[in-house]
Design a protein around this motif. Structure first.
Motif, short mmCIF file in Angstrom:
data_model
loop_
_atom_site.label_atom_id
_atom_site.label_comp_id
_atom_site.label_asym_id
_atom_site.label_seq_id
_atom_site.Cartn_x
_atom_site.Cartn_y
_atom_site.Cartn_z
N LEU A 47 0.85 -1.18 0.00
CA LEU A 47 0.00 0.00 0.00
C LEU A 47 0.89 1.24 0.00
O LEU A 47 1.78 1.37 0.85
N ALA A 48 0.65 2.15 -0.94
CA ALA A 48 1.37 3.42 -0.97
C ALA A 48 0.45 4.51 -0.44
O ALA A 48 -0.66 4.69 -0.93
N LEU A 49 0.94 5.23 0.56
CA LEU A 49 0.15 6.26 1.22
C LEU A 49 0.44 7.64 0.66
O LEU A 49 1.42 7.84 -0.06
N THR A 50 -0.41 8.57 1.01
CA THR A 50 -0.28 9.94 0.55
C THR A 50 -0.42 10.88 1.74
O THR A 50 -0.73 10.46 2.85
N GLY A 51 -0.18 12.16 1.49
CA GLY A 51 -0.39 13.17 2.51
C GLY A 51 -1.61 14.01 2.17
O GLY A 51 -2.53 13.55 1.50
N GLY A 52 -1.61 15.26 2.62
CA GLY A 52 -2.73 16.14 2.34
C GLY A 52 -3.86 15.97 3.33
O GLY A 52 -3.94 14.97 4.05
N TRP A 79 4.24 2.14 2.02
CA TRP A 79 5.16 2.97 1.26
C TRP A 79 4.59 4.38 1.16
O TRP A 79 3.44 4.61 1.50
N TRP A 80 5.40 5.29 0.63
CA TRP A 80 4.92 6.65 0.36
C TRP A 80 5.25 7.03 -1.06
O TRP A 80 6.37 6.79 -1.53
N PRO A 91 7.02 17.86 11.49
CA PRO A 91 5.56 17.73 11.41
C PRO A 91 5.00 17.87 10.01
O PRO A 91 3.85 17.47 9.76
N GLU A 92 5.79 18.40 9.07
CA GLU A 92 5.31 18.55 7.69
C GLU A 92 5.51 17.29 6.86
O GLU A 92 4.97 17.18 5.76
N ARG A 93 6.29 16.35 7.38
CA ARG A 93 6.52 15.12 6.61
C ARG A 93 5.26 14.26 6.60
O ARG A 93 4.56 14.12 7.61
N ASN A 94 4.99 13.65 5.45
CA ASN A 94 3.82 12.79 5.32
C ASN A 94 3.86 11.63 6.30
O ASN A 94 2.84 11.25 6.87
N PHE A 156 -3.72 8.68 -3.57
CA PHE A 156 -3.21 9.99 -3.95
C PHE A 156 -4.21 11.06 -3.56
O PHE A 156 -5.41 10.92 -3.78
N GLY A 157 -3.71 12.12 -2.97
CA GLY A 157 -4.47 13.35 -2.90
C GLY A 157 -4.24 14.13 -4.18
O GLY A 157 -3.38 13.78 -4.99
#
Length: 266
Positions: A47-52, A79-80, A91-94, A156-157
Motif C-alpha cells: 500500500l502506498a500512502l499519501t499526505g494532504g 510505502w509513500w 511535522p510537515e513530513r507525510n 493519492f491526494g
C-alpha cells in the motif's frame, strides 16, 4: 507513451460522496475491505500512502473504524508516493502525519514500514542520493522482471493545481519515466525539495485511488477527467493497471461534465 498522454492504464471510475468527512470515512471503509481481500489471497499487501488533508483524514478515519482489526497489519507493506525532504519527525513530513493519524495505533512490523529518507538520514541533504536509496528499497520487493512492487493500492491526494505525489504541472518531474523515484527541486509548493514516485512507478499499481475534496479542486478534477494531459494536470496520469478510482466530494465534482463513468455512492 508521451508525457502528454494521461490516458494509459485503467479508465477512471468516479464515486461522489456528500462532503469531505463522509468521503474520508468511505475511503477508510473501502481501504480496510480491500486489504482484507488482498491478504485473504496473498501473504502480503503493498500500500502506498499519501499526505494532504483528505489523505491524512482518511487514515484518521481508519483509526476510528472498528473493522480495522480485521486487517493483519503486520503483513501490510506501507510505502509513500512522495515526501517532503525534511528532517525525520518534522511535522510537515507525510510519514509523521501518517504516524499520528493511524500508524502509531496499529500493530505493524517495523520492517514493513518503508518511509522515504529524511535530510538527517544517511544521505544528508543529497536528495538525488535519497531518491536512489528509496528506489533500491522498492527494487528489493519487486518481481524479477520489475524494479518496483506491484502495489495493491496507491492512494493519492490532488492539489488545486492538479498535482499528485510531488509531480506538479509543467514541472520537470512530469516528464520523467526513469528512475522509479526522483528528487524534486524548486517545488511550487513548499518545501522546495521533495522525493516523488515517477509516473512509471504510479502505473505499477493494480489500483490507483485519487481522493479529493473541496470546490477549489473542481477545475483540476474537470481537466483530469475530461481528457487533459499529465503535463498540464498530473492527476490525469495517476492510473492503476487494473482500476483507477476517483473518490471525491460534491464540491469537487461540481464542474464535471456528464457522461463520466460514475458509480453509485455506497
Amino acid at each position: 507513451m508521451t508525457a502528454e498522454d494521461g490516458r494509459a492504464g485503467a479508465t477512471p471510475e468516479l464515486i461522489v460522496h456528500r462532503d469531505a468527512q463522509v468521503l474520508a470515512q468511505a475511503v477508510a471503509a473501502r481501504l480496510v475491505t480491500k486489504l482484507v481481500d488482498v491478504l485473504a489471497a496473498r501473504d502480503e499487501a503493498h500500500l502506498a500512502l499519501t499526505g494532504g488533508s483528505v489523505g491524512i483524514g482518511s487514515l484518521a478515519a481508519v483509526a476510528e473504524l472498528p473493522a480495522r482489526v480485521a486487517v493483519d497489519w503486520r503483513r501490510v507493506h506501507l510505502w509513500w508516493s512522495d515526501e517532503r525532504f525534511l528532517p525525520e519527525r518534522d511535522p510537515e513530513r507525510n510519514v509523521t502525519q501518517a504516524r499520528e493519524a493511524l500508524l502509531d495505533k496499529l500493530d505493524l512490523d517495523p520492517a514493513f514500514v518503508h518511509a522515504m529518507p529524511s535530510t538527517d538520514g544517511p544521505d544528508g541533504n543529497d536528495a538525488k542520493a535519497a531518491a536512489e536509496r528509496y528506489a533500491a528499497e522498492l527494487a528489493r520487493f519487486a518481481a524479477p522482471d520489475s524494479d518496483v512492487p506491484e502495489f495493491d493500492v496507491e492512494l493519492f491526494g490532488m492539489g488545486p493545481d492538479g498535482h499528485v505525489a510531488s509531480l506538479f504541472p509543467e514541472h520537470p518531474g512530469v516528464y520523467e519515466e526513469e528512475p522509479s523515484v526522483i528528487p524534486v527541486h524548486n517545488s511550487p509548493k513548499p518545501p522546495p525539495d521533495r522525493l516523488s514516485f515517477t509516473f512509471r512507478t504510479i502505473r505499477s499499481a493494480r489500483e490507483a485511488w485519487i481522493v479529493a475534496a473541496g470546490s477549489e479542486k473542481a477545475a483540476a478534477a474537470h481537466m483530469a477527467l475530461s481528457g487533459g494531459g499529465r503535463v498540464q494536470v498530473p492527476a490525469a496520469g495517476a492510473r492503476g493497471n487494473v482500476r483507477t478510482l476517483w473518490l471525491i466530494d460534491r464540491a469537487c465534482a461540481a464542474d464535471l461534465p456528464p457522461g463520466l463513468n460514475r458509480l453509485a455512492s455506497p
